[in-house]
Design a protein around this motif. Structure first.
Motif, PDB file in Angstrom:
ATOM      1  N   THR A 242      -7.965   8.164   6.586  1.00  0.00           N
ATOM      2  CA  THR A 242      -8.977   8.164   5.552  1.00  0.00           C
ATOM      3  C   THR A 242     -10.050   9.195   5.873  1.00  0.00           C
ATOM      4  O   THR A 242     -10.503   9.302   6.995  1.00  0.00           O
ATOM      5  N   SER A 243     -10.427   9.955   4.871  1.00  0.00           N
ATOM      6  CA  SER A 243     -11.512  10.912   5.037  1.00  0.00           C
ATOM      7  C   SER A 243     -12.496  10.725   3.901  1.00  0.00           C
ATOM      8  O   SER A 243     -12.160  10.171   2.858  1.00  0.00           O
ATOM      9  N   PRO A 244     -13.723  11.197   4.061  1.00  0.00           N
ATOM     10  CA  PRO A 244     -14.693  11.022   2.991  1.00  0.00           C
ATOM     11  C   PRO A 244     -14.309  11.772   1.717  1.00  0.00           C
ATOM     12  O   PRO A 244     -14.814  11.469   0.660  1.00  0.00           O
ATOM     13  N   ASN A 245     -13.405  12.732   1.806  1.00  0.00           N
ATOM     14  CA  ASN A 245     -13.001  13.498   0.633  1.00  0.00           C
ATOM     15  C   ASN A 245     -11.757  12.938  -0.051  1.00  0.00           C
ATOM     16  O   ASN A 245     -11.282  13.504  -1.015  1.00  0.00           O
ATOM     17  N   THR A 246     -11.215  11.837   0.455  1.00  0.00           N
ATOM     18  CA  THR A 246     -10.031  11.236  -0.136  1.00  0.00           C
ATOM     19  C   THR A 246     -10.395  10.566  -1.451  1.00  0.00           C
ATOM     20  O   THR A 246     -11.325   9.772  -1.502  1.00  0.00           O
ATOM     21  N   PRO A 247      -9.668  10.879  -2.544  1.00  0.00           N
ATOM     22  CA  PRO A 247      -9.984  10.214  -3.807  1.00  0.00           C
ATOM     23  C   PRO A 247      -9.707   8.725  -3.691  1.00  0.00           C
ATOM     24  O   PRO A 247      -8.738   8.310  -3.077  1.00  0.00           O
ATOM     25  N   VAL A 248     -10.576   7.919  -4.264  1.00  0.00           N
ATOM     26  CA  VAL A 248     -10.461   6.481  -4.123  1.00  0.00           C
ATOM     27  C   VAL A 248      -9.717   5.854  -5.284  1.00  0.00           C
ATOM     28  O   VAL A 248      -9.062   4.852  -5.127  1.00  0.00           O
ATOM     29  N   SER A 249      -9.791   6.424  -6.460  1.00  0.00           N
ATOM     30  CA  SER A 249      -9.173   5.756  -7.600  1.00  0.00           C
ATOM     31  C   SER A 249      -8.606   6.736  -8.598  1.00  0.00           C
ATOM     32  O   SER A 249      -8.952   7.900  -8.611  1.00  0.00           O
ATOM     33  N   LYS A 250      -7.723   6.197  -9.445  1.00  0.00           N
ATOM     34  CA  LYS A 250      -7.141   6.968 -10.535  1.00  0.00           C
ATOM     35  C   LYS A 250      -7.783   6.597 -11.862  1.00  0.00           C
ATOM     36  O   LYS A 250      -7.642   7.309 -12.820  1.00  0.00           O
ATOM     37  N   SER A 251      -8.404   5.443 -11.944  1.00  0.00           N
ATOM     38  CA  SER A 251      -9.010   5.006 -13.196  1.00  0.00           C
ATOM     39  C   SER A 251     -10.383   4.422 -12.914  1.00  0.00           C
ATOM     40  O   SER A 251     -10.815   4.343 -11.784  1.00  0.00           O
ATOM     41  N   SER A 252     -11.041   3.974 -13.964  1.00  0.00           N
ATOM     42  CA  SER A 252     -12.404   3.481 -13.807  1.00  0.00           C
ATOM     43  C   SER A 252     -12.466   1.979 -13.583  1.00  0.00           C
ATOM     44  O   SER A 252     -13.549   1.423 -13.515  1.00  0.00           O
ATOM     45  N   GLY A 253     -11.333   1.291 -13.458  1.00  0.00           N
ATOM     46  CA  GLY A 253     -11.334  -0.147 -13.229  1.00  0.00           C
ATOM     47  C   GLY A 253     -11.764  -0.486 -11.821  1.00  0.00           C
ATOM     48  O   GLY A 253     -11.983   0.374 -10.975  1.00  0.00           O
ATOM     49  N   GLN A 254     -11.915  -1.776 -11.552  1.00  0.00           N
ATOM     50  CA  GLN A 254     -12.281  -2.202 -10.200  1.00  0.00           C
ATOM     51  C   GLN A 254     -11.077  -2.092  -9.274  1.00  0.00           C
ATOM     52  O   GLN A 254      -9.934  -2.138  -9.718  1.00  0.00           O
ATOM     53  N   GLN A 255     -11.352  -1.906  -8.002  1.00  0.00           N
ATOM     54  CA  GLN A 255     -10.270  -1.778  -7.031  1.00  0.00           C
ATOM     55  C   GLN A 255      -9.450  -3.064  -7.016  1.00  0.00           C
ATOM     56  O   GLN A 255     -10.001  -4.161  -6.977  1.00  0.00           O
ATOM     57  N   ALA A 256      -8.157  -2.943  -7.072  1.00  0.00           N
ATOM     58  CA  ALA A 256      -7.269  -4.099  -7.098  1.00  0.00           C
ATOM     59  C   ALA A 256      -7.301  -4.815  -5.749  1.00  0.00           C
ATOM     60  O   ALA A 256      -7.505  -4.199  -4.706  1.00  0.00           O
ATOM     61  N   ASP A 257      -7.101  -6.114  -5.769  1.00  0.00           N
ATOM     62  CA  ASP A 257      -7.051  -6.936  -4.565  1.00  0.00           C
ATOM     63  C   ASP A 257      -5.889  -6.469  -3.692  1.00  0.00           C
ATOM     64  O   ASP A 257      -4.747  -6.457  -4.139  1.00  0.00           O
ATOM     65  N   PRO A 258      -6.147  -6.078  -2.434  1.00  0.00           N
ATOM     66  CA  PRO A 258      -5.059  -5.574  -1.579  1.00  0.00           C
ATOM     67  C   PRO A 258      -3.973  -6.607  -1.280  1.00  0.00           C
ATOM     68  O   PRO A 258      -2.869  -6.246  -0.894  1.00  0.00           O
ATOM     69  N   ASP A 259      -4.280  -7.906  -1.482  1.00  0.00           N
ATOM     70  CA  ASP A 259      -3.283  -8.953  -1.245  1.00  0.00           C
ATOM     71  C   ASP A 259      -2.485  -9.293  -2.496  1.00  0.00           C
ATOM     72  O   ASP A 259      -1.546 -10.096  -2.431  1.00  0.00           O
ATOM     73  N   ASP A 260      -2.852  -8.696  -3.627  1.00  0.00           N
ATOM     74  CA  ASP A 260      -2.111  -8.927  -4.867  1.00  0.00           C
ATOM     75  C   ASP A 260      -0.685  -8.425  -4.668  1.00  0.00           C
ATOM     76  O   ASP A 260      -0.477  -7.312  -4.190  1.00  0.00           O
ATOM     77  N   PRO A 261       0.322  -9.217  -5.018  1.00  0.00           N
ATOM     78  CA  PRO A 261       1.707  -8.787  -4.787  1.00  0.00           C
ATOM     79  C   PRO A 261       2.089  -7.497  -5.515  1.00  0.00           C
ATOM     80  O   PRO A 261       2.925  -6.742  -5.032  1.00  0.00           O
ATOM     81  N   LEU A 262       1.456  -7.214  -6.649  1.00  0.00           N
ATOM     82  CA  LEU A 262       1.716  -5.936  -7.325  1.00  0.00           C
ATOM     83  C   LEU A 262       1.171  -4.780  -6.495  1.00  0.00           C
ATOM     84  O   LEU A 262       1.803  -3.730  -6.383  1.00  0.00           O
ATOM     85  N   VAL A 263       0.014  -4.972  -5.898  1.00  0.00           N
ATOM     86  CA  VAL A 263      -0.588  -3.933  -5.057  1.00  0.00           C
ATOM     87  C   VAL A 263       0.262  -3.713  -3.809  1.00  0.00           C
ATOM     88  O   VAL A 263       0.501  -2.573  -3.399  1.00  0.00           O
ATOM     89  N   VAL A 264       0.750  -4.785  -3.223  1.00  0.00           N
ATOM     90  CA  VAL A 264       1.626  -4.666  -2.050  1.00  0.00           C
ATOM     91  C   VAL A 264       2.893  -3.907  -2.432  1.00  0.00           C
ATOM     92  O   VAL A 264       3.341  -3.009  -1.700  1.00  0.00           O
ATOM     93  N   ALA A 265       3.464  -4.237  -3.598  1.00  0.00           N
ATOM     94  CA  ALA A 265       4.671  -3.539  -4.049  1.00  0.00           C
ATOM     95  C   ALA A 265       4.391  -2.053  -4.268  1.00  0.00           C
ATOM     96  O   ALA A 265       5.217  -1.201  -3.917  1.00  0.00           O
ATOM     97  N   ALA A 266       3.228  -1.718  -4.828  1.00  0.00           N
ATOM     98  CA  ALA A 266       2.867  -0.304  -5.009  1.00  0.00           C
ATOM     99  C   ALA A 266       2.799   0.388  -3.658  1.00  0.00           C
ATOM    100  O   ALA A 266       3.267   1.530  -3.509  1.00  0.00           O
ATOM    101  N   GLY A 267       2.259  -0.285  -2.659  1.00  0.00           N
ATOM    102  CA  GLY A 267       2.163   0.301  -1.321  1.00  0.00           C
ATOM    103  C   GLY A 267       3.517   0.553  -0.690  1.00  0.00           C
ATOM    104  O   GLY A 267       3.740   1.624  -0.099  1.00  0.00           O
ATOM    105  N   VAL A 268       4.439  -0.395  -0.820  1.00  0.00           N
ATOM    106  CA  VAL A 268       5.760  -0.162  -0.223  1.00  0.00           C
ATOM    107  C   VAL A 268       6.533   0.892  -0.998  1.00  0.00           C
ATOM    108  O   VAL A 268       7.322   1.629  -0.410  1.00  0.00           O
TER     109      VAL A 268
END
Length: 166
Positions: A8-34
């Motif tokens: 992680t660096s301070p210049n890394t983009p954090v999001s693609k949209s203006s919504g709130q950051q998704a819960d990292p434990d959400d199974p959809l978020v986990v699936a996106a990560g894998v």
């Protein structure tokens, strides 16, 4: 298991949209990560697989990108921001030849079956269940194909994504 590098660096983009950051434990978020890790894995192994398998690797990488994009759209539809892909991932094996490339691909597919089984078990809506079933089915088939390449037996497992798978 493939894991993200801590880059992680301070210049890394954090999001693609203006919504709130998704819960990292959400199974959809986990699936996106894998799925992001699988795309990375297939990118690495391309340099090591036999020329006769490069088309298959390209097709599998494209399938993972498409599935990841579908998951990200579902996360955004829920009003959240999908997590960005890591800059890199640590593979479960050092990839140095066609055999270790196949082993890394199999590991990525098993990681996907695990994530999709969890998504299927925890999905609270039709979209999540459909993504879970489709992702589990597709990754289980690809895992079986890599087991054939590696000459492993059995080629299929009774319950893909269960602790015994892998």
């Amino acid at each position: 298991m493939t894991s993200p590098l801590n880059t992680t660096s301070p210049n890394t983009p954090v999001s693609k949209s203006s919504g709130q950051q998704a819960d990292p434990d959400d199974p959809l978020v986990v699936a996106a990560g894998v799925e992001n890790a699988a795309v990375f894995t297939y990118g690495v192994i391309t340099a090591f697989v036999a020329a006769s398998r490069r088309r298959t690797v390209a097709d599998y990488a494209a399938a993972h990108r498409a599935r990841r994009d579908e998951i990200e759209r579902a996360i955004e539809a829920a009003g959240n921001t999908p997590p960005p892909a890591a800059a890199g991932y640590t593979l479960p094996v050092e990839v140095t030849d066609p055999a270790t490339a196949a082993r890394a691909a199999l590991s990525a597919e098993i990681d996907c079956t695990n994530a999709y089984r969890a998504l299927l078990e925890q999905a609270g809506d039709e979209t999540g269940r459909r993504i879970g079933v489709d992702g589990l089915s597709e990754s289980a088939v690809r895992a079986a194909r890599w087991r054939v390449v590696l000459q492993e037996s059995p080629v299929t497992v009774a319950f893909p994504g269960s602790p015994a798978d892998g």
